[in-house]
Design an enzyme around this catalytic site. Sequence first.
Site, PDB file in Angstrom:
ATOM      1  N   THR A   1       2.551  -1.803  -4.311  1.00  0.00           N
ATOM      2  CA  THR A   1       1.849  -1.839  -3.026  1.00  0.00           C
ATOM      3  C   THR A   1       2.888  -1.717  -1.919  1.00  0.00           C
ATOM      4  OG1 THR A   1       0.193  -3.310  -3.967  1.00  0.00           O
ATOM      5  CG2 THR A   1       0.296  -3.193  -1.558  1.00  0.00           C
ATOM      6  N   TYR A   2       2.688  -0.731  -1.048  1.00  0.00           N
ATOM      7  CA  TYR A   2       3.631  -0.504   0.051  1.00  0.00           C
ATOM      8  C   TYR A   2       3.056  -1.065   1.345  1.00  0.00           C
ATOM      9  CZ  TYR A   2       6.388   2.467  -2.971  1.00  0.00           C
ATOM     10  OH  TYR A   2       7.192   2.912  -3.986  1.00  0.00           O
ATOM     11  N   PHE A   3       3.941  -1.590   2.179  1.00  0.00           N
ATOM     12  CA  PHE A   3       3.517  -2.180   3.446  1.00  0.00           C
ATOM     13  C   PHE A   3       4.027  -1.386   4.648  1.00  0.00           C
ATOM     14  CE2 PHE A   3       2.860  -5.547   0.469  1.00  0.00           C
ATOM     15  CZ  PHE A   3       1.739  -6.192   0.957  1.00  0.00           C
TER      16      PHE A   3
ATOM     17  N   ALA B   1       0.005   0.043   3.177  1.00  0.00           N
ATOM     18  CA  ALA B   1       0.076   1.460   3.533  1.00  0.00           C
ATOM     19  C   ALA B   1      -0.448   2.339   2.410  1.00  0.00           C
ATOM     20  CB  ALA B   1       1.520   1.843   3.835  1.00  0.00           C
ATOM     21  N   GLY B   2      -0.389   1.845   1.182  1.00  0.00           N
ATOM     22  CA  GLY B   2      -0.829   2.649   0.054  1.00  0.00           C
ATOM     23  C   GLY B   2      -0.334   2.043  -1.247  1.00  0.00           C
TER      24      GLY B   2
END
Lengths: 176, 176
Positions: free
Chosen positions: B35-37, B100-101
């Site tokens: 999980t990207y922030f 973010a995605g």
Amino acid sequence: MIEVEVKVRADHSKIRPLLEKIGANKIGVEEQSDTYFSAPYRDFANTDEALRIRSLGGQAVLTYKGPKLDKVSKTREELETPVDEATTAKIFRALGFSEAGAVRKKREIFRAGEVIVCLDAVEGLGEFLEVELDVEDEKDLESSREKLFEFLSQFGVDEKDSIRTSYLEMVLGKKN
Amino acid sequence: MIEVEVKVRADHSKIRPLLEKIGANKIGVEEQSDTYFSAPYRDFANTDEALRIRSLGGQAVLTYKGPKLDKVSKTREELETPVDEATTAKIFRALGFSEAGAVRKKREIFRAGEVIVCLDAVEGLGEFLEVELDVEDEKDLESSREKLFEFLSQFGVDEKDSIRTSYLEMVLGKKN
């Protein structure tokens, strides 16, 4: 999890015999070294949040504290995860956060029924007593706070003694 | 620590026999869920940074990646600490960061001498080959990069095949 917490100034030599009298059990002693971070995009002093890495004897914990939820106690949301201390500090610095200050203390921890009692000796600030209850549901906040002040009355402490200023704010010389 | 890394598209069924031929050892298989922030105060897509929580089989790691340090490889500073996944996501959300995605992949990891070889099967994107060397000192970056391209030449891969677009950017449909 929400931590309902009340902090007061206290002479530990007077508190110890009272803790013994009510049958509190000592459950630990920690040398805590806390580093607090400032965000580059909002002022945690204004938003009443805190971001901290606590180091205690080789282990470290990252803690986020949300704004205080009432006017008399230090009740607030706390989020904690174990981390590697040095790397986590580097990550926040890389993200643009900076070190806001440090607090070092020796904390003796007791359990008295469901209440956690901490005797804090804080470097440069003196001796304090903190009592805590963990609450799952917001609707139990007020009753928990009342329980804590009732508990504190055994030590001759009442609501007006409650200090909501954080150790960090005291260290930085801020007023509440 | 700096990670020198080169990524290319590759048909795994063609790479496997070549890895066997050069005596590479399989050292692990991971189902990675990343999980990207996004930060509320700077655009990581512009600054070429990344902040990610990787979950792999009950364990989780927080990773910060700094900007890429050259024009042909994916070399960059990487900072990593083990964390509790759910709490760390909550901390960043409380700090104003947003998701973010996400990237999900199966990564098979091999060691060939000092080179780490990853066969990545990425959900929605297909098959890739990543090779990596860890470098302590920035002065060794160029020689490490050369070593990696020399290593890749055994698989019929050269510099022009190098993909610097991250899996996240690909998932989000961005162009390099």
